[in-house]
Design a protein around this motif. Structure first.
Motif: not given
Lengths: 264, 240
Positions: A75-89, A161-167
């Motif tokens: 779950x942790x790695x996927x949360x971060x993966x989703x952060x990565x995909x948001x930055x990619x988006x 992950x969402x928080x991280x992607x915003x930063x």
């Protein structure tokens, strides 16, 4: 309301299609915890005895102990993966499409969280199935009881992950997330060793682990897998999810957050 | 009320730097408005404000199709179709899946999405490529797909941010003509560009320079007897 659900279906569906297209991601997500389970845990079995503590009723092997922690790891790695995909988006522009949709921004972000969490849960169940093939099993009803716990823990970690992607401004900065978020969260938790074991070497480390929301996500999963329940873990997870989601909504606020800093 | 784009007293700063200074303009229904400005003029900032990717609290007002973007953003955004300068297709999805994703974000049912996608793709000559992955399309076809997608929810206004960047002459002409046709059919169009040959004499022209509106009127009247490119270079003092 039906319009909101259509958006949810579309966002979850897109996440799922993207996941299906990325088979390597699925394999990597499974191999990581399986290596821990079948190699690391086997080696540690002799070194680390686990006494009888709740929710366990009997002595358990180390492999059994770390299964909930490895579910949390997925779950942790996927949360971060989703952060990565948001930055990619954001980099490829599809984020603009999402943010200019005529739906409340908080709901669009929640849809992303739900999509990411559902994908994570599919991987967790696949992992539990493979662990079962190696004889590491839980009470049968525990596999059902843990589902809401996985959902809540997944939402919490995806919100982080969402928080991280915003930063995070660029994909290149994602390595920092590995070093400063994933590893500390994972190792400073009860995923690999019980807190009482940590306290034997350092009370401070034990206290840090006890303040780590990931610890409580793992404990919630552990208790539910054994048809038990921890209010403490639930309260920690719900509070952390609310806090992370609030920060993410702030981070994506057009007046203060993401696009302004990016454009600037 | 224009029922198209309305911006009043709009300003925006990045830190201490003024990106837009007290901008006001109106674009009526059925009008094709070219927003011409050199790089760094503030076009992208204006587009971000018009699409609510940025907001400037306490500074001016934007109304889209009569709806205040600040007070009722959902109604305002529902009336707007956007083609961003940066490509926004998901390259791993097919053309049809890209449109379906967008349609659902606008609350359309699956049936409506299917009917409208077919119609929009057919209009732009893209129907036979509906099942192709976006990754396999050339630049012109990707742009056409984005335009079809922007029209899927039947918006009353269309915003295109430098939509012809990177396209060959034929693709540029096809897209420019198509969007002019949409304006003739009653749509309010804002087309940002730094390419003067995309502007027709009958178009409404806004010239943005250093964050301010330099000219606002009919393109043919503004350029007078000069070529628009010469006039533009002279007024903005550099290469377009």
């Amino acid at each position: 309301m039906i319009i909101w659900l259509r958006a949810l279906r579309a966002i979850v569906g897109r996440d799922f299609l993207r996941f299906v297209h990325q088979r390597e991601r699925f394999l990597a997500a499974l191999v990581r915890p399986l290596v821990w389970l079948l190699v690391f845990a086997a080696g540690f079995r002799a070194a680390l005895g686990v006494s009888i503590t709740p929710p366990y009723q009997t002595y358990i092997t180390y492999e059994t102990y770390i299964v909930p922690g490895l579910c949390g790891m997925i779950l942790l790695f996927n949360g971060m993966q989703s952060s990565l995909s948001l930055v990619y988006d954001r980099e490829i522009g599809t984020m603009r499409l999402l943010l200019t949709s005529p739906l409340p921004r908080w709901w669009l972000l929640v849809c992303r969280l739900i999509g990411s969490t559902i994908i994570s849960i599919l991987q967790v169940y696949t992992f539990l199935f493979i662990a079962g093939l190696f004889g590491i099993t839980m009470p049968p009803l525990g596999y059902v009881a843990v589902l809401p716990g996985l959902m809540m823990a997944g939402l919490m970690l995806s919100a982080l992950g969402l928080v991280l992607s915003s930063f995070i401004k660029q994909l290149e900065n994602f390595a920092g997330v590995m070093n400063f978020v994933i590893f500390p969260m994972f190792f400073l938790s009860s995923a690999l060793y019980p807190l009482w074991k940590m306290a034997e070497s350092s009370d401070l480390l034990r206290d840090i682990c006890a303040l780590n929301p990931f610890t409580h996500a793992v404990e919630m999963i552990r208790y539910l897998l054994y048809l038990d329940f921890s209010w403490t873990a639930l309260i920690w997870v719900v509070t952390s999810t609310a806090a992370f989601l609030g920060m993410a909504i702030w981070g994506y606020d057009p007046a203060r957050g993401l696009m302004k800093r990016k454009s600037g | 009320m224009t029922n198209g784009f309305e911006a009043r007293d709009l300003s925006f700063q990045y830190g201490a730097t003024d990106a837009l200074k007290n901008i006001s303009f109106e674009i009526a229904r059925g009008q094709f408005c070219a927003l011409l400005g050199p790089n760094g003029a503030g076009k992208s900032t204006l587009v971000s404000l018009l699409t609510r990717l940025l907001v400037a609290p306490g500074s001016g007002e934007i109304r889209l199709a009569g709806h205040s973007l600040g007070r009722s953003p959902r109604n305002a955004l529902a009336a707007l179709g956007v083609v961003f300068q940066q490509p926004t297709l998901d390259l791993d999805l097919t053309v049809r899946q890209n449109l379906a994703y967008f349609g659902a974000l606008h609350g359309l049912s699956r049936r409506d999405i299917r009917i409208r996608s077919d119609a929009a793709l057919d209009r732009l000559g893209m129907l036979e490529r509906a099942e192709e992955r976006a990754r396999n399309l050339n630049g012109g076809h990707r742009r056409r797909t984005e335009l079809a997608r922007a029209l899927l929810h039947h918006p009353r206004m269309l915003l295109l941010d430098e939509p012809t960047v990177g396209l060959d002459a034929a693709a540029r002409a096809a897209i420019t003509d198509h969007v002019h046709d949409l304006a003739d059919q009653g749509m309010s169009v804002l087309w940002t560009t730094h390419l003067t040959d995309e502007v027709r004499d009958s178009d409404h022209l806004l010239v943005l320079h250093q964050g301010q509106i330099l000219e606002d009127g009919k393109a043919g009247d503004i350029r007078g007897g000069a070529r628009l490119q010469d006039w533009f270079l002279e007024r903005t003092g550099g290469l377009s």
